[in-house]
Motif scaffolding. Structure first.
Motif, PDB file in Angstrom:
ATOM      1  N   VAL A   1       4.522 -70.008  28.485  1.00  0.00           N
ATOM      2  CA  VAL A   1       3.403 -69.434  27.711  1.00  0.00           C
ATOM      3  C   VAL A   1       3.690 -69.496  26.214  1.00  0.00           C
ATOM      4  O   VAL A   1       4.623 -69.210  25.819  1.00  0.00           O
ATOM      5  N   GLY A   2       2.784 -70.192  25.699  1.00  0.00           N
ATOM      6  CA  GLY A   2       2.790 -70.447  24.310  1.00  0.00           C
ATOM      7  C   GLY A   2       3.469 -71.844  24.156  1.00  0.00           C
ATOM      8  O   GLY A   2       4.592 -72.076  24.301  1.00  0.00           O
TER       9      GLY A   2
ATOM     10  N   ASP B   1      -4.463 -70.125  22.148  1.00  0.00           N
ATOM     11  CA  ASP B   1      -5.369 -71.127  21.866  1.00  0.00           C
ATOM     12  C   ASP B   1      -5.430 -72.185  22.898  1.00  0.00           C
ATOM     13  O   ASP B   1      -4.572 -73.126  22.701  1.00  0.00           O
ATOM     14  N   PRO B   2      -6.575 -72.333  23.667  1.00  0.00           N
ATOM     15  CA  PRO B   2      -6.551 -73.421  24.568  1.00  0.00           C
ATOM     16  C   PRO B   2      -6.441 -74.766  24.399  1.00  0.00           C
ATOM     17  O   PRO B   2      -5.656 -75.554  24.681  1.00  0.00           O
ATOM     18  N   PRO B   3      -7.245 -75.158  23.060  1.00  0.00           N
ATOM     19  CA  PRO B   3      -6.897 -76.558  22.708  1.00  0.00           C
ATOM     20  C   PRO B   3      -5.568 -77.101  22.425  1.00  0.00           C
ATOM     21  O   PRO B   3      -4.827 -78.009  22.712  1.00  0.00           O
ATOM     22  N   THR B   4      -4.605 -75.729  21.911  1.00  0.00           N
ATOM     23  CA  THR B   4      -3.166 -76.334  21.722  1.00  0.00           C
ATOM     24  C   THR B   4      -2.415 -76.635  23.233  1.00  0.00           C
ATOM     25  O   THR B   4      -1.540 -77.696  23.292  1.00  0.00           O
ATOM     26  N   ALA B   5      -2.740 -75.763  24.104  1.00  0.00           N
ATOM     27  CA  ALA B   5      -2.234 -76.035  25.492  1.00  0.00           C
ATOM     28  C   ALA B   5      -2.892 -77.393  25.984  1.00  0.00           C
ATOM     29  O   ALA B   5      -1.938 -78.138  26.608  1.00  0.00           O
ATOM     30  N   GLY B   6      -4.162 -77.721  25.591  1.00  0.00           N
ATOM     31  CA  GLY B   6      -4.595 -78.944  25.966  1.00  0.00           C
ATOM     32  C   GLY B   6      -3.819 -80.217  25.503  1.00  0.00           C
ATOM     33  O   GLY B   6      -3.526 -81.113  26.239  1.00  0.00           O
ATOM     34  N   LEU B   7      -3.402 -80.083  24.191  1.00  0.00           N
ATOM     35  CA  LEU B   7      -2.730 -81.174  23.769  1.00  0.00           C
ATOM     36  C   LEU B   7      -1.388 -81.218  24.323  1.00  0.00           C
ATOM     37  O   LEU B   7      -1.008 -82.295  24.400  1.00  0.00           O
ATOM     38  N   ALA B   8      -0.725 -80.198  24.473  1.00  0.00           N
ATOM     39  CA  ALA B   8       0.523 -80.195  25.010  1.00  0.00           C
ATOM     40  C   ALA B   8       0.514 -80.765  26.454  1.00  0.00           C
ATOM     41  O   ALA B   8       1.164 -81.312  26.652  1.00  0.00           O
TER      42      ALA B   8
ATOM     43  N   GLU C   1      -2.512 -77.419  32.619  1.00  0.00           N
ATOM     44  CA  GLU C   1      -3.140 -76.054  32.255  1.00  0.00           C
ATOM     45  C   GLU C   1      -3.185 -75.105  33.349  1.00  0.00           C
ATOM     46  O   GLU C   1      -3.314 -75.470  34.722  1.00  0.00           O
ATOM     47  N   TRP C   2      -2.803 -73.840  33.216  1.00  0.00           N
ATOM     48  CA  TRP C   2      -2.489 -72.802  34.062  1.00  0.00           C
ATOM     49  C   TRP C   2      -3.640 -72.134  34.471  1.00  0.00           C
ATOM     50  O   TRP C   2      -4.684 -71.929  33.853  1.00  0.00           O
ATOM     51  N   ASP C   3      -3.772 -72.033  35.867  1.00  0.00           N
ATOM     52  CA  ASP C   3      -5.045 -71.592  36.446  1.00  0.00           C
ATOM     53  C   ASP C   3      -4.461 -69.985  37.104  1.00  0.00           C
ATOM     54  O   ASP C   3      -5.405 -69.755  38.173  1.00  0.00           O
ATOM     55  N   GLY C   4      -3.526 -69.662  37.023  1.00  0.00           N
ATOM     56  CA  GLY C   4      -2.978 -68.462  37.623  1.00  0.00           C
ATOM     57  C   GLY C   4      -2.124 -68.550  38.730  1.00  0.00           C
ATOM     58  O   GLY C   4      -1.594 -67.729  39.480  1.00  0.00           O
ATOM     59  N   GLU C   5      -1.580 -69.854  38.889  1.00  0.00           N
ATOM     60  CA  GLU C   5      -0.566 -70.101  39.958  1.00  0.00           C
ATOM     61  C   GLU C   5       0.722 -69.095  39.888  1.00  0.00           C
ATOM     62  O   GLU C   5       1.195 -69.029  38.798  1.00  0.00           O
ATOM     63  N   THR C   6       1.420 -68.874  40.746  1.00  0.00           N
ATOM     64  CA  THR C   6       2.621 -68.119  40.744  1.00  0.00           C
ATOM     65  C   THR C   6       3.836 -69.424  40.826  1.00  0.00           C
ATOM     66  O   THR C   6       3.744 -70.396  41.256  1.00  0.00           O
ATOM     67  N   VAL C   7       4.932 -68.853  39.806  1.00  0.00           N
ATOM     68  CA  VAL C   7       5.937 -69.915  39.622  1.00  0.00           C
ATOM     69  C   VAL C   7       7.299 -69.360  39.940  1.00  0.00           C
ATOM     70  O   VAL C   7       7.346 -68.192  40.077  1.00  0.00           O
TER      71      VAL C   7
ATOM     72  N   GLU D   1      11.675 -79.653  11.594  1.00  0.00           N
ATOM     73  CA  GLU D   1      10.944 -79.328  10.321  1.00  0.00           C
ATOM     74  C   GLU D   1       9.551 -79.023  10.572  1.00  0.00           C
ATOM     75  O   GLU D   1       8.948 -78.410   9.781  1.00  0.00           O
ATOM     76  N   ARG D   2       8.795 -79.748  11.578  1.00  0.00           N
ATOM     77  CA  ARG D   2       7.333 -79.595  11.917  1.00  0.00           C
ATOM     78  C   ARG D   2       7.305 -78.910  13.038  1.00  0.00           C
ATOM     79  O   ARG D   2       8.036 -78.451  13.842  1.00  0.00           O
ATOM     80  N   SER D   3       6.100 -78.126  13.245  1.00  0.00           N
ATOM     81  CA  SER D   3       5.778 -77.249  14.347  1.00  0.00           C
ATOM     82  C   SER D   3       4.484 -77.726  15.053  1.00  0.00           C
ATOM     83  O   SER D   3       3.958 -78.586  14.611  1.00  0.00           O
ATOM     84  N   GLY D   4       4.272 -77.263  16.294  1.00  0.00           N
ATOM     85  CA  GLY D   4       3.167 -77.392  17.043  1.00  0.00           C
ATOM     86  C   GLY D   4       3.755 -78.317  18.366  1.00  0.00           C
ATOM     87  O   GLY D   4       4.660 -78.957  18.208  1.00  0.00           O
ATOM     88  N   PRO D   5       2.764 -78.413  19.231  1.00  0.00           N
ATOM     89  CA  PRO D   5       3.162 -79.431  20.369  1.00  0.00           C
ATOM     90  C   PRO D   5       3.350 -80.747  20.001  1.00  0.00           C
ATOM     91  O   PRO D   5       4.312 -81.351  20.588  1.00  0.00           O
ATOM     92  N   ALA D   6       2.631 -81.231  19.144  1.00  0.00           N
ATOM     93  CA  ALA D   6       2.876 -82.754  18.826  1.00  0.00           C
ATOM     94  C   ALA D   6       4.173 -83.107  18.227  1.00  0.00           C
ATOM     95  O   ALA D   6       4.686 -84.083  18.260  1.00  0.00           O
ATOM     96  N   ALA D   7       4.834 -82.021  17.700  1.00  0.00           N
ATOM     97  CA  ALA D   7       6.254 -82.194  17.249  1.00  0.00           C
ATOM     98  C   ALA D   7       7.416 -82.139  18.073  1.00  0.00           C
ATOM     99  O   ALA D   7       8.570 -82.223  18.183  1.00  0.00           O
TER     100      ALA D   7
END
Lengths: 364, 364
Positions: free
Chosen positions: A9-10, A35-42, A50-56, A118-124
């Motif tokens: 999550v995040g 922010d769904p596009p962020t999860a999409g990039l990841a 992407e999560w649809d509510g499955e249990t884990v 030093e960089r943030s976000g999924p691309a890093a």
């Protein structure tokens, strides 16, 4: 019970890096972000789907510290996972939030991986971000053994070292090595807010390094500092006292009164471990002069590859349009002489390897 | 009158870099150092030839600040050069020393190139170290026009920008952007001298950056601070007051009292110009995933070279033995999309270019 399915999550730097590490170990990973596009990039980067509510088996909360408690309460209420952990950089606050919100303490293992970039976000993000790094776990008296086991497995799957630590001890430690240094960097940078053009024009790399972390988001940092107020205040008071004493010594014509602080600084700096647990700057640097610019670098890498020498890092030192450049190749110390010899054999100018002399100041 | 022959006294990073720059412009350069092997290494690197006492047009004193006056007096007494300049990072002190020792003010042009590197010594020197950087000159009322002309020519030959500035204004500026930040870094690092293993084990890149310059030689820095005591003390008092106020706000449960300092820090940090006069981080970063490790990097550089894209910097992100790596290529922003497209065309996985988003903290 092992981790077969995980939810992250995040999907910022830390969350996506953990997801990538789990994916490399064939764990099924679901991704969620406000922010769904962020999860999409990841997801596009291979961190999971992407999560649809499955249990884990395990949910990893990689959201800002002040949101941990609420998010944990939401997820627990929905029975999403068998165990929950977080990666927030303060621990007492999120734990208190979770208690206040009536979260189940049995399935929650507070955590904090000590890794970053030093960089943030999924691309890093990187699957090996946590490799060899400590990962603090702060289980409470009511934590289930099964939940703790899943959190430890997460740490292990990420290649990190689990360090079980009391939340208060954790928070005092990060006040010393992270939070107070951030405020100190801000205070140095704040002096530049009203600086004249002459002064700013004279700024160099040393100032950039000291103040780099001061660029961090003030609201995120307000939240971190608020969550760790007393330990941070204690360290800040000590730093402020040292600086006031240094100012007083200089003003009264007693520069020797500053030498002790400088010496303690050298000593303290030398105690900081390197990225992979070794000493700081554990690579040797081989310099090679590239007379034809970056195009030659391909051949340098070819030559290193043929010699089976792994280049750990490379810095190009040249200015746009200049025909002359220097590449600084970081390699394991035992490879340095061999690399220098190989490059010389191929006709490059390679200055003598200076050995592992500690880096001095950028420029007094 | 132009510089045909120059003498560089002190062949450390700065002196050797100036010598290399002069050599590239076909100036005859003589080298001298209190440690002859150091001058020999500089000569071997192409910085000039060892000095046998020849007279020159300009002598460049690249020795520690407290030695400038005495060395200048010695050289002037021997009539070694038509003009003299120095590169010390404080100016009022060396100027006062020179006056006290009866130096000829006409032939002496105090100077300070604002350039540096993380490494020191002649092997770290670069001909283009000063390219586009400011170079402070502090001529006095008695400075000869001819001497000032030679000093300006040195700056020009090194590719730097001459900035004429009053010595007191210079020293106040470097107190703000260099000397006080050094003491602040020392004060942060000094807190680690007594830190426990848990705390040190939790240290990250942010702490390394904040404290990097604290590794500087305490005796050299004592000398620099002593030479600039009052301006440094004034800045240190302001930093100490900000930190004490932040501690007080945190302790009294008012974290918003810190937000303003954090915001001023962001603002001040953003005002620091980049290495070549532009804003900090004026390059775009293109990431490329290298599944076969560093061997592939040669082909990445080949592809960039064929597209006539200049790679300004490159960082390899991988761990020894890991098959997966990410290269981060810094290029001019206008080249970023083209490079990404070129690399994708050749089959590499290139995440979307995140644009010029400012770097966040290493990790809260």
């Amino acid at each position: 019970m092992t981790i077969e399915k995980a939810l992250v999550v995040g999907t910022g730097l830390i969350g996506t890096s953990a997801a990538l590490a789990l994916r490399e170990m064939d764990v099924t990973v679901y991704l969620s972000d406000i922010d769904p596009p962020t999860a999409g990039l990841a997801a596009e980067l291979g961190a999971g789907r992407e999560w649809d509510g499955e249990t884990v088996d395990l949910a990893v909360l990689a959201v800002p510290p002040h949101l941990i408690g609420q998010r944990l309460a939401d997820l627990q209420k929905r029975g999403v996972a068998r165990a929950y952990t977080d990666v927030a950089s303060v621990k007492a606050g999120p734990i208190a939030d979770a208690e206040r919100l009536g979260c189940d303490p049995g399935s929650y293992v507070p955590g904090h991986p000590l890794a970053g970039r030093e960089r943030s976000g999924p691309a890093a993000a990187r699957a090996d971000l946590f490799l060899g790094r400590p990962w603090a776990l702060c289980p409470g008296p009511g934590t289930d053994a099964g939940a703790l086991g899943l959190a430890r497995e997460l740490v292990s799957l990420c290649g990190a070292e689990a360090v079980t630590v009391d939340p208060a001890e954790h928070d005092a430690a990060v006040a010393l090595v992270s939070h107070a240094p951030h405020v100190a960097a801000s205070a140095v940078a704040a002096r530049l807010a009203g600086a004249g053009g002459v002064a700013l024009g004279l700024a160099g790399q040393g100032l950039r390094d000291v103040t780099r972390i001061a660029a961090g988001d003030p609201l995120l940092w307000r939240s971190i500092l608020a969550g760790n107020a007393r330990p941070v205040a204690a360290v800040l008071d000590e730093i402020a006292a040292d600086l006031a004493a240094a100012a007083s010594a200089l003003r009264s014509g007693d520069p020797d009164g500053v030498t002790d602080l400088l010496r303690r600084g050298v000593h303290g700096h030398g105690r900081i471990p390197g990225k992979h647990g070794g000493p700081v700057r554990d690579y040797a640097v081989v310099q090679v002069v590239l007379r034809d610019g970056p195009g030659q670098l391909a051949r340098v890498f070819d030559a290193a590859g043929l010699a089976e020498i792994n280049i750990e890092d490379v810095r190009l030192e040249h200015s746009t349009g200049q025909p002359l450049g220097v590449a600084e190749l970081s390699v394991r110390p035992e490879d340095a002489d061999r690399l220098a010899g190989t490059l010389r054999f191929h006709g490059w100018h390679v200055p003598p390897v200076p050995g592992r002399n500690p880096a001095g100041p950028a420029k007094p």
